[in-house]
Design an enzyme around this catalytic site. Structure first.
Site, mmCIF file in Angstrom:
data_model
loop_
_atom_site.group_PDB
_atom_site.id
_atom_site.type_symbol
_atom_site.label_atom_id
_atom_site.label_comp_id
_atom_site.label_asym_id
_atom_site.label_seq_id
_atom_site.Cartn_x
_atom_site.Cartn_y
_atom_site.Cartn_z
ATOM 1 N N GLU A 60 0.832 -1.218 0.000
ATOM 2 C CA GLU A 60 0.000 0.000 0.000
ATOM 3 C C GLU A 60 0.860 1.259 0.000
ATOM 4 O O GLU A 60 0.477 2.274 0.561
ATOM 5 C CB GLU A 60 -0.923 0.041 1.222
ATOM 6 C CG GLU A 60 -2.313 -0.461 1.003
ATOM 7 C CD GLU A 60 -2.830 -0.234 -0.385
ATOM 8 O OE1 GLU A 60 -3.094 -1.232 -1.048
ATOM 9 O OE2 GLU A 60 -2.961 0.918 -0.837
HETATM 10 C C1 LIG Z 1 2.631 -9.596 0.640
HETATM 11 C C2 LIG Z 1 2.398 -8.527 -0.390
HETATM 12 C C3 LIG Z 1 1.098 -8.223 -0.756
HETATM 13 C C4 LIG Z 1 0.857 -7.262 -1.733
HETATM 14 N N1 LIG Z 1 -0.434 -7.029 -2.175
HETATM 15 C C5 LIG Z 1 -0.631 -6.276 -3.288
HETATM 16 C C6 LIG Z 1 -1.917 -6.209 -3.905
HETATM 17 O O1 LIG Z 1 -2.905 -6.776 -3.439
HETATM 18 N N2 LIG Z 1 -2.029 -5.497 -5.060
HETATM 19 C C7 LIG Z 1 -0.979 -4.852 -5.627
HETATM 20 O O2 LIG Z 1 -1.153 -4.241 -6.679
HETATM 21 N N3 LIG Z 1 0.250 -4.864 -5.046
HETATM 22 C C8 LIG Z 1 0.455 -5.586 -3.906
HETATM 23 N N4 LIG Z 1 1.697 -5.648 -3.334
HETATM 24 C C9 LIG Z 1 2.786 -4.888 -3.923
HETATM 25 C C10 LIG Z 1 3.238 -3.762 -3.021
HETATM 26 O O3 LIG Z 1 2.297 -2.734 -3.000
HETATM 27 C C11 LIG Z 1 4.630 -3.321 -3.520
HETATM 28 O O4 LIG Z 1 5.527 -4.353 -3.145
HETATM 29 C C12 LIG Z 1 5.055 -1.986 -2.941
HETATM 30 O O5 LIG Z 1 4.270 -0.954 -3.460
HETATM 31 C C13 LIG Z 1 6.528 -1.677 -3.211
HETATM 32 O O6 LIG Z 1 6.875 -1.897 -4.544
HETATM 33 P P1 LIG Z 1 8.181 -2.788 -4.882
HETATM 34 O O7 LIG Z 1 8.031 -4.068 -4.134
HETATM 35 O O8 LIG Z 1 8.315 -2.881 -6.345
HETATM 36 O O9 LIG Z 1 9.371 -2.009 -4.246
HETATM 37 P P2 LIG Z 1 10.181 -0.814 -4.949
HETATM 38 O O10 LIG Z 1 9.223 0.154 -5.533
HETATM 39 O O11 LIG Z 1 11.204 -1.390 -5.837
HETATM 40 O O12 LIG Z 1 10.869 -0.138 -3.687
HETATM 41 C C14 LIG Z 1 12.114 -0.592 -3.128
HETATM 42 C C15 LIG Z 1 12.588 0.437 -2.109
HETATM 43 O O13 LIG Z 1 12.804 1.689 -2.773
HETATM 44 C C16 LIG Z 1 12.052 2.719 -2.167
HETATM 45 N N5 LIG Z 1 11.554 3.637 -3.191
HETATM 46 C C17 LIG Z 1 11.076 3.332 -4.413
HETATM 47 N N6 LIG Z 1 10.676 4.437 -5.047
HETATM 48 C C18 LIG Z 1 10.895 5.469 -4.227
HETATM 49 C C19 LIG Z 1 10.669 6.867 -4.303
HETATM 50 N N7 LIG Z 1 10.117 7.439 -5.370
HETATM 51 N N8 LIG Z 1 11.016 7.632 -3.241
HETATM 52 C C20 LIG Z 1 11.563 7.079 -2.139
HETATM 53 N N9 LIG Z 1 11.783 5.762 -2.010
HETATM 54 C C21 LIG Z 1 11.442 4.958 -3.029
HETATM 55 C C22 LIG Z 1 10.915 2.028 -1.437
HETATM 56 O O14 LIG Z 1 10.454 2.794 -0.336
HETATM 57 C C23 LIG Z 1 11.573 0.719 -1.000
HETATM 58 O O15 LIG Z 1 12.240 0.896 0.207
HETATM 59 C C24 LIG Z 1 1.945 -6.570 -2.315
HETATM 60 C C25 LIG Z 1 3.250 -6.874 -1.916
HETATM 61 C C26 LIG Z 1 3.482 -7.846 -0.984
HETATM 62 C C27 LIG Z 1 4.909 -8.178 -0.623
#
Ligand SMILES: Cc1cc2nc3c(=O)[nH]c(=O)nc-3n(C[C@H](O)[C@H](O)[C@H](O)COP(=O)(O)OP(=O)(O)OC[C@H]3O[C@@H](n4cnc5c(N)ncnc54)[C@H](O)[C@@H]3O)c2cc1C
Length: 594
Positions: free
Chosen positions: A437
């Site tokens: 989220e």
């Molecule tokens: C168990 C689980 C359930 C989930 N459920 C859903 C779901 O139902 N539907 C859905 O669509 N998604 C879902 N997600 C996805 C989840 O919302 C994403 O994992 C999350 O938004 C982070 O994206 P990412 O994993 O690609 O991390 P990344 O975006 O790659 O982030 C990696 C790190 O970089 C930082 N970062 C990235 N961009 C920035 C920025 N612009 N400024 C500062 N810091 C930044 C982040 O804070 C983080 O620390 C789920 C994930 C998990 C693990």
């Protein structure tokens, strides 16, 4: 392993004394709502959460989910427990009557949500996402789509999911690649979504996926994303369940916690394209999805509260039972709650929980006013407050949940690290909350950029003023509140100065906002929590002065507020110093030196 007992006394105290229940039910939308209606509902929710969902928390963790024959298999007992949830009418609570909702305030819906989350956080994700999906459809879809999909989502007969993430599109949704091709009165959707919570399950006859996708001629970035309803099963002309749509769960992730929540890789359109229906305007999908995400952000904050309460109840019971060591002045061995350091840990857990509950419920009330107040000025005020506090509830409360769940393990000593007690499960389950989220970093950016810098600090200044008004009341109260008054005044000043510093420094240094964001967010949450604890202490003081019969509860509230002031509000100085140190030492190290 102990069972979960909803802390109804504190919940009801916050609802009535801090979150303005009496004013909420004066809103026209809640004309039929009364304490006589709400009290029994909360009592029944407490019973249901303890006896039905709470009983499945450990088995869910141990069993987990799997995919067999292109369908998710869930732990034993979950299907029956979900059926009971639907039969009890619980999914309908916070929705208006137009599509079958019970029409209760968000304040009450979120109170019950705290109970579901504390009882079984993995299971409770299912209704959390369902409510978000239904809310987005209600706000943005055509009447025809609403009539087709909403009644059964709101009743819980079907569940809703949120499909945003793709392997290259996590925090950055501008990178979404899933395709949507126009095909007459519908669209053909194809692409792969990852991490989709409750993307499939066997216990409802249909699942309604809300999917972000891109039309062939869409502009690049977030302005080219559209939102679609893509059901698991298509509907026949008479509304009955028809063919399986072209969407399947490919696999579920093996993960650190929330094992009972299937986190699915979803494949859309392997056989020519999944049929989808546009929600809102083409290329306006992200705005529609924000309705869902805003709701879910509050919901995830409440998850942080729920898991913290569960971890606290377990730790408190253990501390009363485990005998270890001696203390000065007592004969023989003592239970560990006699050791000041164990009490410090329990107090940190308890005080944080009470502050989080107050902040979350007060924010829920702000959303009730934002949606339903007929006075435009009050509506606007409530809307700005809810917008300011939503990232704080999401991120501060889930960061605090990490600390609280970890303290829960620490109170147990070695028994916390082995799985048998359940303390470890709470810590593992809590770990996702700062990630999905929108990560804490993304929430912090939202707070500083969109909620503080964009309005020149107006919404924050308004909240700071309200905090400051309390000072005179605290001064006039009994001497019991002196420590609270002193700490609140100092921390309010930290937050005000940090806000001014941000407004002045951000224009001159592109890295300032991003560098200070986390510390300003934690500062805001810590101070807003302290503000709510001070309000609670004032009520408690007045009740005690008036000779209220519930003396132990109010005395405990005063002590907890004092502890919060001395041991938690005091952190505001550290957050302030770190925030206003600016970006220099964060950005100075050359990349190759990491
Ligand atoms: C168990 C689980 C359930 C989930 N459920 C859903 C779901 O139902 N539907 C859905 O669509 N998604 C879902 N997600 C996805 C989840 O919302 C994403 O994992 C999350 O938004 C982070 O994206 P990412 O994993 O690609 O991390 P990344 O975006 O790659 O982030 C990696 C790190 O970089 C930082 N970062 C990235 N961009 C920035 C920025 N612009 N400024 C500062 N810091 C930044 C982040 O804070 C983080 O620390 C789920 C994930 C998990 C693990």
């Amino acid at each position: 392993m102990s069972e979960y007992n909803a802390p109804l006394s504190d919940m009801k105290f916050v609802i009535h004394e801090l979150a303005e229940f009496d004013n909420v039910i004066k809103l026209p939308a809640f004309a039929d709502v009364s304490e006589d209606l709400v009290g029994p509902i909360l009592d029944e929710a407490a019973k249901f959460s303890r006896e039905v969902w709470g009983a499945l928390n450990t088995v869910g963790d141990q069993t987990g989910c799997r995919v067999e024959d292109q369908a998710v298999v869930v732990p034993e007992g979950f299907a029956e427990a979900y059926q009971q949830f639907v039969e009890g009418g619980w999914p309908t609570l916070g929705f208006g009557p137009d599509y079958g909702g019970m029409g209760l305030p968000e304040l009450i819906a979120q109170t019950t949500a705290e109970m579901w989350q504390a009882a079984n956080i993995a299971f409770a994700l299912c209704p959390l996402l369902n409510i978000g999906a239904a809310t987005a459809i209600e706000a943005h879809a055509s009447d025809e789509l609403k009539q087709t999909w909403l009644p059964k989502l709101i009743s819980g007969e079907w569940t809703g999911t949120m499909n945003l993430t793709e392997s290259q599109a996590g925090s950055d949704l501008a990178a979404v690649r899933t395709k949507a091709e126009p095909a007459g009165d519908h669209y053909k959707i194809s692409g792969t979504k990852i991490y989709i919570t409750w993307g499939d399950q066997p216990f409802t006859e249909n699942i309604v996926h809300l999917v972000l996708a891109r039309l062939p001629d869409a502009p690049p970035g977030v302005k080219g994303i559209s939102l679609f309803i893509v059901p698991k099963y298509l509907l026949n002309a008479d509304g009955s369940i028809g063919e399986h749509n072209d969407v399947i769960p490919v696999s579920v992730e093996h993960k650190l916690g929330i094992h009972a929540s299937p986190t699915c890789v979803m494949s859309f359109g392997d056989n020519g394209g999944a049929i989808g229906y546009l929600v809102g305007e083409e290329n306006n999908g992200l705005a529609c999805m924000f309705t869902m995400m805003n709701h879910a952000r509050l919901g995830v904050g409440i998850q942080g509260l729920g898991i913290s309460e569960r971890a606290y109840q377990l730790a408190q019971a253990y501390a009363m039972d485990r005998v270890q060591g001696t203390v000065p002045g007592a004969d023989g061995k003592v239970t560990i709650i006699h050791h000041p350091d164990v009490r410090r840990m329990l107090m940190l857990m308890k005080a944080h929980i009470e502050a989080m509950r107050a902040l979350a419920y007060v924010t829920a009330t702000a959303t009730d006013f934002a949606h339903h107040c007929d006075d435009a000025q009050k509506r606007q005020h409530a809307s700005a407050r809810a917008a300011l506090l939503t990232p704080v509830v999401k991120a501060w409360m889930t960061e605090v949940a990490q600390e609280v769940a970890s303290l829960g393990v620490q109170v147990h000593g070695g028994m916390g690290f082995v799985e048998e007690t359940g303390a470890a499960q709470h810590m593992r389950d809590a770990r996702i909350l700062t990630i999905y989220e929108g990560t804490t970093g993304i929430q912090a950016n939202d707070l500083v950029r969109r909620k503080i810098l964009l309005d020149g600090g107006a919404a924050m200044a308004d909240m700071l003023n309200e905090m400051r008004v309390l000072d005179a009341e605290l001064e006039a109260a009994s001497g019991e509140l002196d420590a609270v008054r002193t700490a609140l005044a100092a921390s309010v000043q930290h937050l005000e100065q940090a806000t001014h510093w941000l407004l002045e420094s951000a224009p001159g240094d592109a890295n300032v906002a991003g560098s200070a964001a986390f510390n300003i967010l934690m500062l805001t949450g810590t101070v807003a929590g302290g503000w709510q604890m001070a309000r609670a202490a004032l009520v408690a003081d007045q009740k005690l002065q008036a000779g209220d019969s519930n003396k132990p509860f109010y005395q405990a509230k005063l002590i907890t507020a004092r502890f919060y002031a001395q041991h938690i509000l005091s952190r505001s100085a550290g957050y302030f110093e770190a925030a206003t140190a600016g970006s220099e030492s964060i950005m100075a190290l050359p990349e190759e030196c990491f």
